[in-house]
Motif scaffolding. Structure first.
Motif, PDB file in Angstrom:
ATOM      1  N   GLU A   1       0.821  -1.218   0.000  1.00 44.94           N
ATOM      2  CA  GLU A   1       0.000   0.000   0.000  1.00 44.94           C
ATOM      3  C   GLU A   1       0.850   1.261   0.000  1.00 44.94           C
ATOM      4  O   GLU A   1       0.588   2.206  -0.753  1.00 44.94           O
ATOM      5  CB  GLU A   1      -0.954  -0.002   1.197  1.00 44.94           C
ATOM      6  CG  GLU A   1      -1.972   1.129   1.136  1.00 44.94           C
ATOM      7  CD  GLU A   1      -3.065   0.975   2.179  1.00 44.94           C
ATOM      8  OE1 GLU A   1      -4.196   1.405   1.906  1.00 44.94           O
ATOM      9  OE2 GLU A   1      -2.791   0.412   3.264  1.00 44.94           O
ATOM     10  N   GLU A   2       1.891   1.284   0.826  1.00 45.68           N
ATOM     11  CA  GLU A   2       2.730   2.479   0.899  1.00 45.68           C
ATOM     12  C   GLU A   2       3.521   2.714  -0.397  1.00 45.68           C
ATOM     13  O   GLU A   2       3.533   3.841  -0.917  1.00 45.68           O
ATOM     14  CB  GLU A   2       3.687   2.395   2.086  1.00 45.68           C
ATOM     15  CG  GLU A   2       4.483   3.673   2.302  1.00 45.68           C
ATOM     16  CD  GLU A   2       5.346   3.633   3.550  1.00 45.68           C
ATOM     17  OE1 GLU A   2       6.335   4.392   3.596  1.00 45.68           O
ATOM     18  OE2 GLU A   2       5.047   2.844   4.462  1.00 45.68           O
ATOM     19  N   PRO A   3       4.191   1.682  -0.973  1.00 44.26           N
ATOM     20  CA  PRO A   3       4.882   1.912  -2.254  1.00 44.26           C
ATOM     21  C   PRO A   3       3.942   2.359  -3.367  1.00 44.26           C
ATOM     22  O   PRO A   3       4.298   3.216  -4.179  1.00 44.26           O
ATOM     23  CB  PRO A   3       5.498   0.542  -2.578  1.00 44.26           C
ATOM     24  CG  PRO A   3       5.641  -0.138  -1.263  1.00 44.26           C
ATOM     25  CD  PRO A   3       4.480   0.334  -0.441  1.00 44.26           C
ATOM     26  N   VAL A   4       2.733   1.800  -3.405  1.00 44.13           N
ATOM     27  CA  VAL A   4       1.759   2.187  -4.421  1.00 44.13           C
ATOM     28  C   VAL A   4       1.320   3.633  -4.205  1.00 44.13           C
ATOM     29  O   VAL A   4       1.212   4.414  -5.155  1.00 44.13           O
ATOM     30  CB  VAL A   4       0.546   1.240  -4.400  1.00 44.13           C
ATOM     31  CG1 VAL A   4      -0.618   1.818  -5.206  1.00 44.13           C
ATOM     32  CG2 VAL A   4       0.936  -0.131  -4.952  1.00 44.13           C
ATOM     33  N   ALA A   5       1.096   4.013  -2.942  1.00 42.89           N
ATOM     34  CA  ALA A   5       0.699   5.388  -2.633  1.00 42.89           C
ATOM     35  C   ALA A   5       1.799   6.373  -3.039  1.00 42.89           C
ATOM     36  O   ALA A   5       1.508   7.469  -3.542  1.00 42.89           O
ATOM     37  CB  ALA A   5       0.382   5.524  -1.145  1.00 42.89           C
ATOM     38  N   ARG A   6       3.073   5.986  -2.828  1.00 43.63           N
ATOM     39  CA  ARG A   6       4.187   6.856  -3.236  1.00 43.63           C
ATOM     40  C   ARG A   6       4.201   7.046  -4.751  1.00 43.63           C
ATOM     41  O   ARG A   6       4.427   8.148  -5.253  1.00 43.63           O
ATOM     42  CB  ARG A   6       5.523   6.282  -2.761  1.00 43.63           C
ATOM     43  CG  ARG A   6       5.797   6.462  -1.274  1.00 43.63           C
ATOM     44  CD  ARG A   6       7.283   6.304  -0.972  1.00 43.63           C
ATOM     45  NE  ARG A   6       7.774   4.988  -1.359  1.00 43.63           N
ATOM     46  CZ  ARG A   6       7.822   3.934  -0.562  1.00 43.63           C
ATOM     47  NH1 ARG A   6       7.391   4.043   0.691  1.00 43.63           N
ATOM     48  NH2 ARG A   6       8.309   2.778  -0.974  1.00 43.63           N
ATOM     49  N   LEU A   7       3.964   5.959  -5.475  1.00 45.03           N
ATOM     50  CA  LEU A   7       3.919   6.044  -6.933  1.00 45.03           C
ATOM     51  C   LEU A   7       2.792   6.973  -7.385  1.00 45.03           C
ATOM     52  O   LEU A   7       2.982   7.827  -8.265  1.00 45.03           O
ATOM     53  CB  LEU A   7       3.702   4.658  -7.526  1.00 45.03           C
ATOM     54  CG  LEU A   7       4.931   3.840  -7.891  1.00 45.03           C
ATOM     55  CD1 LEU A   7       4.512   2.424  -8.296  1.00 45.03           C
ATOM     56  CD2 LEU A   7       5.718   4.492  -9.022  1.00 45.03           C
ATOM     57  N   GLN A   8       1.624   6.802  -6.779  1.00 48.05           N
ATOM     58  CA  GLN A   8       0.477   7.630  -7.146  1.00 48.05           C
ATOM     59  C   GLN A   8       0.747   9.101  -6.851  1.00 48.05           C
ATOM     60  O   GLN A   8       0.390   9.982  -7.645  1.00 48.05           O
ATOM     61  CB  GLN A   8      -0.770   7.143  -6.407  1.00 48.05           C
ATOM     62  CG  GLN A   8      -1.257   5.772  -6.880  1.00 48.05           C
ATOM     63  CD  GLN A   8      -2.342   5.199  -6.005  1.00 48.05           C
ATOM     64  OE1 GLN A   8      -2.421   5.497  -4.809  1.00 48.05           O
ATOM     65  NE2 GLN A   8      -3.189   4.351  -6.572  1.00 48.05           N
ATOM     66  N   ARG A   9       1.381   9.366  -5.732  1.00 51.12           N
ATOM     67  CA  ARG A   9       1.695  10.760  -5.372  1.00 51.12           C
ATOM     68  C   ARG A   9       2.687  11.355  -6.368  1.00 51.12           C
ATOM     69  O   ARG A   9       2.529  12.512  -6.795  1.00 51.12           O
ATOM     70  CB  ARG A   9       2.269  10.810  -3.951  1.00 51.12           C
ATOM     71  CG  ARG A   9       2.564  12.232  -3.467  1.00 51.12           C
ATOM     72  CD  ARG A   9       3.230  12.230  -2.104  1.00 51.12           C
ATOM     73  NE  ARG A   9       3.502  13.570  -1.647  1.00 51.12           N
ATOM     74  CZ  ARG A   9       2.752  14.266  -0.822  1.00 51.12           C
ATOM     75  NH1 ARG A   9       1.629  13.741  -0.344  1.00 51.12           N
ATOM     76  NH2 ARG A   9       3.083  15.485  -0.447  1.00 51.12           N
ATOM     77  N   ARG A  10       3.687  10.577  -6.750  1.00 49.56           N
ATOM     78  CA  ARG A  10       4.666  11.070  -7.713  1.00 49.56           C
ATOM     79  C   ARG A  10       4.017  11.369  -9.065  1.00 49.56           C
ATOM     80  O   ARG A  10       4.389  12.319  -9.755  1.00 49.56           O
ATOM     81  CB  ARG A  10       5.797  10.048  -7.869  1.00 49.56           C
ATOM     82  CG  ARG A  10       6.756  10.030  -6.681  1.00 49.56           C
ATOM     83  CD  ARG A  10       7.565   8.750  -6.624  1.00 49.56           C
ATOM     84  NE  ARG A  10       8.419   8.564  -7.768  1.00 49.56           N
ATOM     85  CZ  ARG A  10       9.068   7.431  -8.037  1.00 49.56           C
ATOM     86  NH1 ARG A  10       8.927   6.384  -7.228  1.00 49.56           N
ATOM     87  NH2 ARG A  10       9.846   7.337  -9.093  1.00 49.56           N
ATOM     88  N   LEU A  11       3.044  10.556  -9.443  1.00 53.98           N
ATOM     89  CA  LEU A  11       2.333  10.798 -10.694  1.00 53.98           C
ATOM     90  C   LEU A  11       1.535  12.101 -10.638  1.00 53.98           C
ATOM     91  O   LEU A  11       1.520  12.873 -11.607  1.00 53.98           O
ATOM     92  CB  LEU A  11       1.394   9.632 -10.990  1.00 53.98           C
ATOM     93  CG  LEU A  11       2.048   8.350 -11.525  1.00 53.98           C
ATOM     94  CD1 LEU A  11       1.070   7.185 -11.455  1.00 53.98           C
ATOM     95  CD2 LEU A  11       2.543   8.545 -12.950  1.00 53.98           C
TER      96      LEU A  11
END
Length: 233
Positions: free
Chosen positions: A89-99
């Motif tokens: 969940e955290e790595p995916v959230a980081r990716l989404q935030r970077r996008l």
């Protein structure tokens, strides 16, 4: 083309998978390897494992962008939803935030995974790489659609919809608020709002009342106000 976030993640997954495939291929031949330094095979296999792990995170991020639930992802992974969320969940959230950050400020696109910063260009390169490979899947090689045969990566990418643009504006507004009104992000947010209004106005001119309850005059008024706000930043 203004690609959707899901398309950006999907191209990043394609790029990472191509990288993993190249590393895996280098481990297949055995000829001449007895003169290689000790540990080289382990190093290559470790690189392959790391690349595959990165591809899995991108795949899960792409699935989440498509609306796949954590329960469905956990079932595929063979673990509990709680365990899947704890790991990803955290790595995916980081990716989404970077996008979202890159959507607001294109200068931050360089921090995105390979392929996500410029999905059109990356997909074209992957089209050429895949169609030139002997391993090219027969399901695509003999596909009835010539566009899919020639462009197996880029042909399936989705552009951003008005709905996603609106949802991204809401996410971006929350991000700007968290950053205490960072000026560059705030300017990016206003530009994206203006882009949406211009989009809606173009749609309204093409199909009156096709955009819903907002008519042409209202859209022009909102657009003028948004441009004045941007000029004042």
């Amino acid at each position: 083309m203004n690609y959707s976030l899901e398309a950006r993640l999907r191209v990043a997954l394609s790029a990472k998978s191509a990288q993993a495939g190249s590393v895996a291929t280098s481990l297949v031949p055995t000829h001449g390897e007895y003169g290689c330094p000790p540990g080289e095979l382990t190093d290559l296999a470790g690189h392959l494992a790391d690349t595959a792990a990165e591809a899995l995170t991108l795949a899960i991020a792409c699935e989440r962008e498509r609306g796949t639930s954590w329960e469905q992802i956990a079932e595929v992974l063979g673990e509990s939803p709680a365990a899947a969320r704890e790991r990803y969940e955290e790595p995916v959230a980081r990716l989404q935030r970077r996008l979202v950050e890159a959507w607001l400020d294109p200068d931050q696109a360089e921090d995105l995974p390979e392929g996500a910063e410029n999905p059109g260009e990356a997909a074209s390169r992957l089209d050429e790489w895949l169609t030139g490979e002997a391993r090219y899947d027969d399901a695509y090689r003999h596909h009835p659609d010539s566009e899919v045969r020639a462009h197996p990566v880029s042909a399936g990418l989705a552009v951003m919809s008005v709905t996603e643009h609106r949802e991204l504006l809401a996410s971006a507004a929350r991000l700007v608020a968290e950053e205490n009104g960072d000026r560059r992000s705030a300017i990016g947010l206003h530009k994206r709002r203006i882009a949406l209004l211009e989009w809606l106005l173009a749609e309204e001119l093409n199909d009156p009342r096709g955009t819903g309850d907002i008519d042409e005059d209202s859209l022009r008024t909102l657009l003028s106000a948004a441009r004045r706000q941007l000029a004042g930043l």
